[in-house]
Design a protein around this motif. Structure first.
Motif, PDB file in Angstrom:
ATOM      1  N   LYS A 188       6.577 -17.567  10.014  1.00  0.00           N
ATOM      2  CA  LYS A 188       5.952 -17.255  11.293  1.00  0.00           C
ATOM      3  C   LYS A 188       4.584 -17.928  11.369  1.00  0.00           C
ATOM      4  O   LYS A 188       3.837 -17.949  10.393  1.00  0.00           O
ATOM      5  CB  LYS A 188       5.768 -15.746  11.464  1.00  0.00           C
ATOM      6  CG  LYS A 188       7.065 -14.976  11.636  1.00  0.00           C
ATOM      7  CD  LYS A 188       6.779 -13.502  11.921  1.00  0.00           C
ATOM      8  CE  LYS A 188       8.060 -12.728  12.146  1.00  0.00           C
ATOM      9  NZ  LYS A 188       7.791 -11.302  12.469  1.00  0.00           N
ATOM     10  N   TRP A 190       1.228 -18.086  14.278  1.00  0.00           N
ATOM     11  CA  TRP A 190       0.830 -17.431  15.528  1.00  0.00           C
ATOM     12  C   TRP A 190      -0.647 -17.648  15.822  1.00  0.00           C
ATOM     13  O   TRP A 190      -1.453 -17.906  14.929  1.00  0.00           O
ATOM     14  CB  TRP A 190       1.139 -15.943  15.481  1.00  0.00           C
ATOM     15  CG  TRP A 190       0.347 -15.176  14.468  1.00  0.00           C
ATOM     16  CD1 TRP A 190      -0.841 -14.515  14.658  1.00  0.00           C
ATOM     17  CD2 TRP A 190       0.654 -14.990  13.078  1.00  0.00           C
ATOM     18  NE1 TRP A 190      -1.284 -13.933  13.499  1.00  0.00           N
ATOM     19  CE2 TRP A 190      -0.383 -14.207  12.512  1.00  0.00           C
ATOM     20  CE3 TRP A 190       1.704 -15.408  12.258  1.00  0.00           C
ATOM     21  CZ2 TRP A 190      -0.387 -13.836  11.164  1.00  0.00           C
ATOM     22  CZ3 TRP A 190       1.700 -15.036  10.929  1.00  0.00           C
ATOM     23  CH2 TRP A 190       0.650 -14.264  10.388  1.00  0.00           C
ATOM     24  N   THR A 287       1.623 -16.520  27.222  1.00  0.00           N
ATOM     25  CA  THR A 287       2.468 -15.817  26.264  1.00  0.00           C
ATOM     26  C   THR A 287       3.686 -16.695  25.979  1.00  0.00           C
ATOM     27  O   THR A 287       4.355 -17.124  26.925  1.00  0.00           O
ATOM     28  CB  THR A 287       2.932 -14.460  26.825  1.00  0.00           C
ATOM     29  OG1 THR A 287       1.797 -13.734  27.312  1.00  0.00           O
ATOM     30  CG2 THR A 287       3.671 -13.644  25.780  1.00  0.00           C
ATOM     31  N   THR A 289       6.917 -17.524  22.878  1.00  0.00           N
ATOM     32  CA  THR A 289       7.609 -17.440  21.598  1.00  0.00           C
ATOM     33  C   THR A 289       8.545 -18.638  21.497  1.00  0.00           C
ATOM     34  O   THR A 289       9.334 -18.884  22.416  1.00  0.00           O
ATOM     35  CB  THR A 289       8.429 -16.139  21.471  1.00  0.00           C
ATOM     36  OG1 THR A 289       7.549 -15.018  21.611  1.00  0.00           O
ATOM     37  CG2 THR A 289       9.132 -16.067  20.125  1.00  0.00           C
ATOM     38  N   GLN A 300       9.145 -19.560  13.493  1.00  0.00           N
ATOM     39  CA  GLN A 300       8.828 -18.910  14.773  1.00  0.00           C
ATOM     40  C   GLN A 300       7.353 -19.068  15.094  1.00  0.00           C
ATOM     41  O   GLN A 300       6.493 -18.760  14.276  1.00  0.00           O
ATOM     42  CB  GLN A 300       9.176 -17.423  14.693  1.00  0.00           C
ATOM     43  CG  GLN A 300       8.854 -16.644  15.967  1.00  0.00           C
ATOM     44  CD  GLN A 300       9.257 -15.188  15.845  1.00  0.00           C
ATOM     45  OE1 GLN A 300      10.415 -14.866  15.591  1.00  0.00           O
ATOM     46  NE2 GLN A 300       8.292 -14.291  16.011  1.00  0.00           N
ATOM     47  N   TRP A 301       7.082 -19.561  16.297  1.00  0.00           N
ATOM     48  CA  TRP A 301       5.718 -19.663  16.800  1.00  0.00           C
ATOM     49  C   TRP A 301       5.513 -18.609  17.877  1.00  0.00           C
ATOM     50  O   TRP A 301       6.379 -18.403  18.734  1.00  0.00           O
ATOM     51  CB  TRP A 301       5.460 -21.047  17.395  1.00  0.00           C
ATOM     52  CG  TRP A 301       4.201 -21.109  18.228  1.00  0.00           C
ATOM     53  CD1 TRP A 301       4.108 -21.037  19.597  1.00  0.00           C
ATOM     54  CD2 TRP A 301       2.861 -21.215  17.742  1.00  0.00           C
ATOM     55  NE1 TRP A 301       2.794 -21.103  19.992  1.00  0.00           N
ATOM     56  CE2 TRP A 301       2.006 -21.209  18.875  1.00  0.00           C
ATOM     57  CE3 TRP A 301       2.306 -21.306  16.464  1.00  0.00           C
ATOM     58  CZ2 TRP A 301       0.622 -21.298  18.756  1.00  0.00           C
ATOM     59  CZ3 TRP A 301       0.921 -21.407  16.352  1.00  0.00           C
ATOM     60  CH2 TRP A 301       0.095 -21.404  17.488  1.00  0.00           C
ATOM     61  N   GLU A 302       4.337 -17.960  17.849  1.00  0.00           N
ATOM     62  CA  GLU A 302       3.955 -17.028  18.903  1.00  0.00           C
ATOM     63  C   GLU A 302       2.521 -17.297  19.321  1.00  0.00           C
ATOM     64  O   GLU A 302       1.674 -17.593  18.469  1.00  0.00           O
ATOM     65  CB  GLU A 302       4.004 -15.575  18.403  1.00  0.00           C
ATOM     66  CG  GLU A 302       5.369 -15.036  18.100  1.00  0.00           C
ATOM     67  CD  GLU A 302       5.295 -13.593  17.618  1.00  0.00           C
ATOM     68  OE1 GLU A 302       6.344 -13.069  17.244  1.00  0.00           O
ATOM     69  OE2 GLU A 302       4.186 -13.005  17.627  1.00  0.00           O
TER      70      GLU A 302
END
Length: 434
Positions: A188, A190, A287, A289, A300-302
């Motif tokens: 992840k 973020w 926002t 994802t 996963q990028w947030e």
């Protein structure tokens, strides 16, 4: 679209982790002896360009000889600031005039993203070493073009991904590569940016006195001047940049990819929008994802604006989630959180150095050593992560799961391929490097 061939792409991509120098120069790297001063100039000096220059001037081997900006207000301010330190510089309005100055050895490019490709390729052609801010390009084709220019001219090009020069980032990746976390199935990355608030809508107006707005636009779509699009906030408009996906993504995705020794994903999907501030002036999603599918793991990028409470209680970071434990890394340090009793915890290992200071030092050292393999963030590193970040934005724009055709350096979906190259306007075109 560009003279950058698939064969050259494979050769450059293979150096991302190896860090080897690339052959094939048209001109030699400028000869600067160990005792010589390096004459540095900066193009775009309102934000990171000024930060980079300030860090570079902390090193005794560097001296600033010129500045360039299309905003005379900023230019005059920076010239005056240097003068208070006893540094006298030439001031330029047009970066091409600056590049024609043969006394300049190296240039910093700190302009908005949509200018990076043109200015870096021109600087390489002029025989300058280049420190270019991230993300290197505003499209995949621009990234490929910039790689090709560096290879053609054998230029020293350092990308401003300064975390590549920090010891605690290197130590964390060594731990990831040790295998102690067990099989890593999910990574992840973020950026939760609580400082970024809504951008109120303002009316178009005349450009401020001293601002050459036509030149600032360059290859971007011609529009009336609007204060929201100018200086720092250009990041939130598609004409000039790619929002948080590229602004912070290139820093954090870089280490996610590096830790997994990964090149490019098989597929990408993204979902998000302007959920926090639906009616404000920004264009890019507040926002988002994004999920990248690789063999054996997902990345996963947030990102979210107006919120600080990201995963693991951190507003930014990278987490390598393994069967035995999770390593969490950010700009302040890293730690390992065990999965039950499968491994020992590693308490937080704190940041111990100044990344920008070390990164600019590395750039100057390589200018003198002429060993491109010693660069901490060569153009291949910058292009690798910038292309992956662009893929996330393209998945968002197409609103579909897209698949990367690595053999042909394009997507399987034509809708996604429409976004491979930035659209240039006002008589500008993407350079052709052959």
């Amino acid at each position: 679209m560009t003279g950058f061939s698939r064969r050259n792409f494979i050769r450059s991509a293979s150096t991302i982790l190896a860090g080897t120098a690339l052959p094939g120069a048209l001109h030699a790297i400028p000869r600067i002896s160990a005792n010589d001063k390096i004459n540095v100039a900066a193009i775009g000096i309102n934000g990171m360009g000024w930060t980079d220059l300030s860090a570079m001037l902390k090193h005794p081997e560097a001296q600033c000889v010129a500045l360039c900006d299309v905003d005379k207000n900023v230019l005059d301010k920076r010239v005056a600031e240097l003068a208070t330190k006893g540094i006298k510089v030439k001031a330029y309005h047009d970066y091409r005039d600056l590049l024609s100055n043969k006394d300049i050895d190296a240039v910093i490019i700190g302009t908005p993203d949509h200018w990076h490709c043109l200015q870096m390729t021109d600087a390489c052609a002029a025989g300058k070493s280049v420190y270019v801010e991230k993300p290197i390009g505003n499209s995949i084709v621009e990234c490929r073009t910039m790689e090709a220019a560096q290879q053609k001219y054998n230029s020293v090009v350092q990308v401003g991904q300064w975390q590549r020069s920090q010891q605690h980032f290197a130590d964390a990746i060594d731990f990831v590569h040790s295998g102690k976390l067990g099989q890593i199935r999910l990574v992840k990355a973020w950026a939760y940016m609580g400082w970024m608030k809504s951008i109120p809508v303002v009316a178009d107006a005349a450009a401020p006195a001293g601002v050459d707005y036509t030149t600032w636009l360059g290859p971007a779509t011609k529009r009336p001047f609007n204060a929201n699009r100018f200086h720092f906030n250009f990041r939130w408009y598609w004409d000039y940049a790619g929002g948080l996906m590229t602004d912070w993504g290139v820093h954090l995705l870089d280490y996610a990819l590096y830790g997994m020794k990964a090149q490019f994903p098989k597929s990408i999907m993204a979902a998000g929008g302007k959920f926090a501030y639906p009616d404000d002036a920004a264009e890019t999603p507040d926002t988002l994802t994004t999920v990248y599918e690789f063999d054996g793991f997902n990345l996963q990028w947030e990102h979210a604006t107006g919120i600080d409470g990201g995963p693991y209680g951190r507003d930014h970071g990278i987490a390598f989630i393994g069967n035995k434990g999770t390593l969490v890394l950010d700009r302040g340090g890293w730690e390992v959180i065990p999965e039950g009793n499968k491994m020992e915890a590693v308490p937080r290992q704190k940041k111990m150095d100044d990344g920008v200071f070390l990164h600019t030092k590395n750039f100057l050292d390589v200018i003198k050593s002429k060993n491109l393999g010693q660069l901490h963030a060569p153009i291949q590193v910058g292009a690798h992560v910038a292309v992956n970040a662009q893929m996330g934005n393209i998945a968002f724009k197409t609103n579909q799961k897209i698949h990367w055709d690595a053999a042909n350096d394009r997507f399987q979906e034509q809708a996604a391929n429409e976004y491979l190259a930035a659209k240039y306007h006002n008589g500008y075109s993407i350079p052709r490097i052959s």
